[in-house]
Design a protein around this motif. Structure first.
Motif, PDB file in Angstrom:
ATOM      1  N   SER A 234      -1.636   8.107  -5.210  1.00 19.62           N
ATOM      2  CA  SER A 234      -2.380   8.712  -4.092  1.00 19.62           C
ATOM      3  C   SER A 234      -2.200   7.899  -2.825  1.00 19.62           C
ATOM      4  N   ASN A 235      -2.234   6.583  -2.963  1.00 24.29           N
ATOM      5  CA  ASN A 235      -2.046   5.749  -1.774  1.00 24.29           C
ATOM      6  C   ASN A 235      -0.662   5.942  -1.170  1.00 24.29           C
ATOM      7  N   PHE A 236       0.357   6.007  -2.037  1.00 24.85           N
ATOM      8  CA  PHE A 236       1.715   6.226  -1.525  1.00 24.85           C
ATOM      9  C   PHE A 236       1.784   7.555  -0.765  1.00 24.85           C
ATOM     10  N   MET A 238      -0.666   9.520   0.464  1.00 19.18           N
ATOM     11  CA  MET A 238      -1.475   9.591   1.683  1.00 19.18           C
ATOM     12  C   MET A 238      -0.814   8.790   2.805  1.00 19.18           C
ATOM     13  N   ASN A 239      -0.206   7.663   2.463  1.00 21.84           N
ATOM     14  CA  ASN A 239       0.490   6.882   3.489  1.00 21.84           C
ATOM     15  C   ASN A 239       1.654   7.672   4.083  1.00 21.84           C
ATOM     16  N   SER A 240       2.393   8.381   3.213  1.00 22.49           N
ATOM     17  CA  SER A 240       3.506   9.182   3.738  1.00 22.49           C
ATOM     18  C   SER A 240       2.964  10.230   4.699  1.00 22.49           C
ATOM     19  N   ALA A 270       9.559   7.539  -2.766  1.00 19.37           N
ATOM     20  CA  ALA A 270      10.215   7.480  -1.452  1.00 19.37           C
ATOM     21  C   ALA A 270       9.820   8.662  -0.587  1.00 19.37           C
ATOM     22  N   ASP A 271       9.835   8.451   0.722  1.00 24.17           N
ATOM     23  CA  ASP A 271       9.765   9.591   1.645  1.00 24.17           C
ATOM     24  C   ASP A 271      10.879   9.427   2.667  1.00 24.17           C
ATOM     25  N   ASN A 272      11.176  10.498   3.396  1.00 30.75           N
ATOM     26  CA  ASN A 272      12.249  10.382   4.399  1.00 30.75           C
ATOM     27  C   ASN A 272      11.676  10.497   5.815  1.00 30.75           C
ATOM     28  N   ARG A 283       4.815  -7.704   5.337  1.00 37.34           N
ATOM     29  CA  ARG A 283       3.357  -7.798   5.472  1.00 37.34           C
ATOM     30  C   ARG A 283       2.609  -6.591   4.941  1.00 37.34           C
ATOM     31  N   ILE A 284       3.331  -5.544   4.544  1.00 36.41           N
ATOM     32  CA  ILE A 284       2.583  -4.313   4.284  1.00 36.41           C
ATOM     33  C   ILE A 284       1.667  -4.383   3.060  1.00 36.41           C
ATOM     34  N   PHE A 285       1.887  -5.361   2.156  1.00 37.51           N
ATOM     35  CA  PHE A 285       0.958  -5.481   1.022  1.00 37.51           C
ATOM     36  C   PHE A 285      -0.218  -6.412   1.350  1.00 37.51           C
ATOM     37  N   THR A 290      -2.377  -3.093   9.047  1.00 36.02           N
ATOM     38  CA  THR A 290      -2.290  -1.664   9.340  1.00 36.02           C
ATOM     39  C   THR A 290      -1.723  -1.477  10.732  1.00 36.02           C
ATOM     40  N   THR A 291      -1.000  -0.388  10.931  1.00 40.89           N
ATOM     41  CA  THR A 291      -0.535  -0.067  12.280  1.00 40.89           C
ATOM     42  C   THR A 291      -1.446   0.999  12.879  1.00 40.89           C
ATOM     43  N   ARG A 292      -2.546   1.281  12.172  1.00 41.60           N
ATOM     44  CA  ARG A 292      -3.444   2.333  12.646  1.00 41.60           C
ATOM     45  C   ARG A 292      -4.866   1.848  12.804  1.00 41.60           C
ATOM     46  N   ARG A 293      -5.023   0.606  13.207  1.00 44.57           N
ATOM     47  CA  ARG A 293      -6.387   0.109  13.396  1.00 44.57           C
ATOM     48  C   ARG A 293      -7.031   0.929  14.501  1.00 44.57           C
ATOM     49  N   SER A 298      -7.562   0.976   7.419  1.00 44.79           N
ATOM     50  CA  SER A 298      -8.183  -0.333   7.202  1.00 44.79           C
ATOM     51  C   SER A 298      -7.143  -1.326   6.704  1.00 44.79           C
ATOM     52  N   GLY A 299      -5.972  -0.819   6.331  1.00 46.53           N
ATOM     53  CA  GLY A 299      -4.914  -1.727   5.873  1.00 46.53           C
ATOM     54  C   GLY A 299      -5.149  -2.259   4.472  1.00 46.53           C
ATOM     55  N   LEU A 300      -5.927  -1.507   3.685  1.00 46.15           N
ATOM     56  CA  LEU A 300      -6.188  -1.980   2.320  1.00 46.15           C
ATOM     57  C   LEU A 300      -5.428  -1.179   1.270  1.00 46.15           C
ATOM     58  N   GLY A 301      -4.921   0.011   1.676  1.00 53.72           N
ATOM     59  CA  GLY A 301      -4.285   0.901   0.702  1.00 53.72           C
ATOM     60  C   GLY A 301      -3.223   0.207  -0.131  1.00 53.72           C
ATOM     61  N   LEU A 302      -2.236  -0.399   0.535  1.00 55.88           N
ATOM     62  CA  LEU A 302      -1.130  -0.999  -0.215  1.00 55.88           C
ATOM     63  C   LEU A 302      -1.550  -2.303  -0.894  1.00 55.88           C
ATOM     64  N   HIS A 303      -2.578  -2.948  -0.364  1.00 56.57           N
ATOM     65  CA  HIS A 303      -3.094  -4.147  -1.035  1.00 56.57           C
ATOM     66  C   HIS A 303      -3.718  -3.739  -2.378  1.00 56.57           C
ATOM     67  N   ILE A 304      -4.420  -2.609  -2.366  1.00 57.10           N
ATOM     68  CA  ILE A 304      -4.997  -2.097  -3.612  1.00 57.10           C
ATOM     69  C   ILE A 304      -3.873  -1.730  -4.586  1.00 57.10           C
ATOM     70  N   GLY A 327      12.791   6.572   6.385  1.00 56.36           N
ATOM     71  CA  GLY A 327      11.766   6.608   5.355  1.00 56.36           C
ATOM     72  C   GLY A 327      11.479   5.290   4.664  1.00 56.36           C
ATOM     73  N   VAL A 328      10.631   5.401   3.640  1.00 59.68           N
ATOM     74  CA  VAL A 328      10.284   4.205   2.869  1.00 59.68           C
ATOM     75  C   VAL A 328      10.646   4.434   1.403  1.00 59.68           C
ATOM     76  N   ALA A 329      10.801   3.362   0.669  1.00 63.53           N
ATOM     77  CA  ALA A 329      10.996   3.463  -0.780  1.00 63.53           C
ATOM     78  C   ALA A 329      10.282   2.292  -1.438  1.00 63.53           C
TER      79      ALA A 329
HETATM   80  N1  ATP Z   1       5.161   6.029   3.979  1.00 63.86           N
HETATM   81  C1  ATP Z   1       5.019   5.213   5.045  1.00 63.86           C
HETATM   82  N2  ATP Z   1       5.728   5.456   6.189  1.00 63.86           N
HETATM   83  C2  ATP Z   1       5.609   4.640   7.253  1.00 63.86           C
HETATM   84  N3  ATP Z   1       4.794   3.558   7.298  1.00 63.86           N
HETATM   85  C3  ATP Z   1       4.058   3.260   6.194  1.00 63.86           C
HETATM   86  C4  ATP Z   1       4.136   4.074   5.021  1.00 63.86           C
HETATM   87  N4  ATP Z   1       3.322   3.533   4.097  1.00 63.86           N
HETATM   88  C5  ATP Z   1       2.747   2.450   4.658  1.00 63.86           C
HETATM   89  N5  ATP Z   1       3.181   2.296   5.939  1.00 63.86           N
HETATM   90  C6  ATP Z   1       2.812   1.188   6.857  1.00 63.86           C
HETATM   91  O1  ATP Z   1       2.134   0.177   6.113  1.00 63.86           O
HETATM   92  C7  ATP Z   1       0.851  -0.087   6.683  1.00 63.86           C
HETATM   93  C8  ATP Z   1      -0.104  -0.512   5.601  1.00 63.86           C
HETATM   94  O2  ATP Z   1      -0.419   0.562   4.728  1.00 63.86           O
HETATM   95  P1  ATP Z   1      -1.800   0.548   3.969  1.00 63.86           P
HETATM   96  O3  ATP Z   1      -1.862   1.746   3.091  1.00 63.86           O
HETATM   97  O4  ATP Z   1      -1.998  -0.773   3.339  1.00 63.86           O
HETATM   98  O5  ATP Z   1      -2.877   0.645   5.157  1.00 63.86           O
HETATM   99  P2  ATP Z   1      -3.290   1.922   6.002  1.00 63.86           P
HETATM  100  O6  ATP Z   1      -2.726   3.181   5.426  1.00 63.86           O
HETATM  101  O7  ATP Z   1      -2.950   1.639   7.425  1.00 63.86           O
HETATM  102  O8  ATP Z   1      -4.883   1.907   5.835  1.00 63.86           O
HETATM  103  P3  ATP Z   1      -5.699   2.432   4.547  1.00 63.86           P
HETATM  104  O9  ATP Z   1      -4.719   2.740   3.473  1.00 63.86           O
HETATM  105  O10 ATP Z   1      -6.563   1.266   4.182  1.00 63.86           O
HETATM  106  O11 ATP Z   1      -6.447   3.604   5.004  1.00 63.86           O
HETATM  107  C9  ATP Z   1       0.484   1.179   7.398  1.00 63.86           C
HETATM  108  O12 ATP Z   1      -0.445   0.946   8.443  1.00 63.86           O
HETATM  109  C10 ATP Z   1       1.838   1.650   7.920  1.00 63.86           C
HETATM  110  O13 ATP Z   1       2.189   0.988   9.112  1.00 63.86           O
END
Ligand code: ATP
Ligand code: MG
Length: 340
Positions: A234-236, A238-240, A270-272, A283-285, A290-293, A298-304, A327-329
């Motif tokens: 779900s975190n992956f 939602m991040n995409s 992966a996403d494109n 730093r993303i873990f 976060t790039t969306r402060r 909150s920048g916790l998704g990938l840490h979780i 994209g990311v993988a």
């Molecule tokens: N699929 C993706 N495409 C582009 N950037 C990503 C992607 N996944 C993560 N990131 C980058 O990694 C950062 C950290 O992700 P993370 O899930 O930890 O925090 P967040 O999504 O910003 O906040 P939260 O998950 O706590 O709501 C994001 O702010 C974003 O910049």
């Protein structure tokens, strides 16, 4: 009693000397022949003695070298032990440092919404006290009342939204502390479970119009924590949706699963979309990266994700550098049984 190695040779030499002494009446040629033989034999005995001395010296040197080797080996073993102890304490202090950073981060993050809610509440209290004064003095005008209503509406909206933000932050902080006991462990079919999880995210995905691809060998059974895995996916996803694509832009999300070794599975998510700049990859873990402060991150998704994968799921996770800048993988490696 020291053992004489050359006892027999010495006796032979003595006898040869006696023999030589008794040869005076023999012809010259026999005497010279015997003399030469005795000399040759005594030279040979001297040479043998020399060789024995050399061999003794070599043996002594070898023993010293062996001793030195044993000493160095003991030293190396001690050094290795020290190194392991240092490594353990480093890991421990690293854990403590990251815990400290987490606690500091939590305080910092919560501070903003709570601070805003607090100042709004005190502003509302001041306005209410002012209105009460006017009311008690029977001096309240319609404009005063209208102004108060506007203040009350604005401040309560801000109080509510900031309290909600604080509550959401607390919810995600709670997830950071991965609780192994609270999630159920069982055997499940990986491919089926991944598809179910994606189906539960269906509304978000459909709305965005992305294509989702899942490839998994049939009948791959994991004995693990499905709840944790679904949280990771779900975190992956939602991040995409949030970071990977601008609104209106569609793309492809894919989950490819294979089994590189009999005991391990590999899941590549992966996403494109836009991808992550190389400078951010390391730093993303990290908690709070976060790039969306300010707009919900909150920048916790990938840490979780990291804590779940390396904790209850017993695997590892890494982010790959996008091959073509698109994209990311993420590669997640999981044991078939989370406690191997
Ligand atoms: N699929 C993706 N495409 C582009 N950037 C990503 C992607 N996944 C993560 N990131 C980058 O990694 C950062 C950290 O992700 P993370 O899930 O930890 O925090 P967040 O999504 O910003 O906040 P939260 O998950 O706590 O709501 C994001 O702010 C974003 O910049
Ligand atoms: Mg996220």
């Amino acid at each position: 009693m020291s053992f004489n190695l050359f006892d027999a040779e010495e006796k032979t030499l003595e006898q040869a000397e006696i023999l030589r002494a008794g040869l005076t009446d023999q012809p010259e040629s026999i005497r010279t022949g015997i003399n030469d033989l005795v000399d040759a034999f005594s030279r040979s005995v001297r040479e043998q003695r020399r060789l024995v001395r050399v061999s003794d010296r070599l043996q002594a040197q070898l023993a010293t070298v062996n001793q030195e080797l044993a000493r160095r080996r003991a030293e190396a073993e001690t050094a290795l032990g020290d190194l392991q102890a240092a490594q353990d304490s480093l890991i421990q202090s690293e854990k403590l440092a990251s815990l400290g950073a987490l606690v500091g981060g939590i305080a910092h993050e919560i501070n903003t919404p709570v601070g805003i809610a607090l100042s709004c509440a005190s502003h509302l209290a001041d306005s209410t006290a002012g209105l009460r004064k006017l009311f008690e003095a029977d001096n309240i005008g319609i404009e005063d009342f209208e102004r108060y209503l506007a203040t009350a509406t604005d401040t309560t909206t801000l109080i509510l939204s900031n309290c909600e933000r604080a509550a959401a932050l607390i919810r995600s902080f709670k997830q950071v502390a991965v609780d192994r006991a609270s999630s159920e462990r069982r055997r499940f079919d990986l491919g089926d479970y991944v598809r179910e999880t994606l189906a539960s995210l269906g509304p978000h995905l459909r709305q965005a119009g992305h294509t989702v691809k899942v490839e998994c060998p049939a009948g791959l059974i994991l004995d693990s924590y499905p709840g944790a895995l679904s949280q990771v996916l779900s975190n992956f996803v939602m991040n995409s949706l949030i970071h990977g694509f601008d609104s209106g832009q569609t793309g492809t999300l894919s989950i490819l699963i294979d089994q590189p070794t009999p005991q391990w599975v590999r899941l590549i998510y992966a996403d494109n979309g836009k991808g992550v700049p190389e400078s951010d990859l390391s730093r993303i873990f990290d908690p709070f990266f976060t790039t969306r402060r300010g707009s919900g991150g909150s920048g916790l998704g990938l840490h979780i994700v990291y804590n779940l994968v390396t904790g209850p799921l017993g695997g590892s996770v890494s982010v790959e550098k996008a091959a073509n800048g698109r994209g990311v993988a993420f590669t997640v490696t999981l044991p078939l049984s989370s406690e191997i």
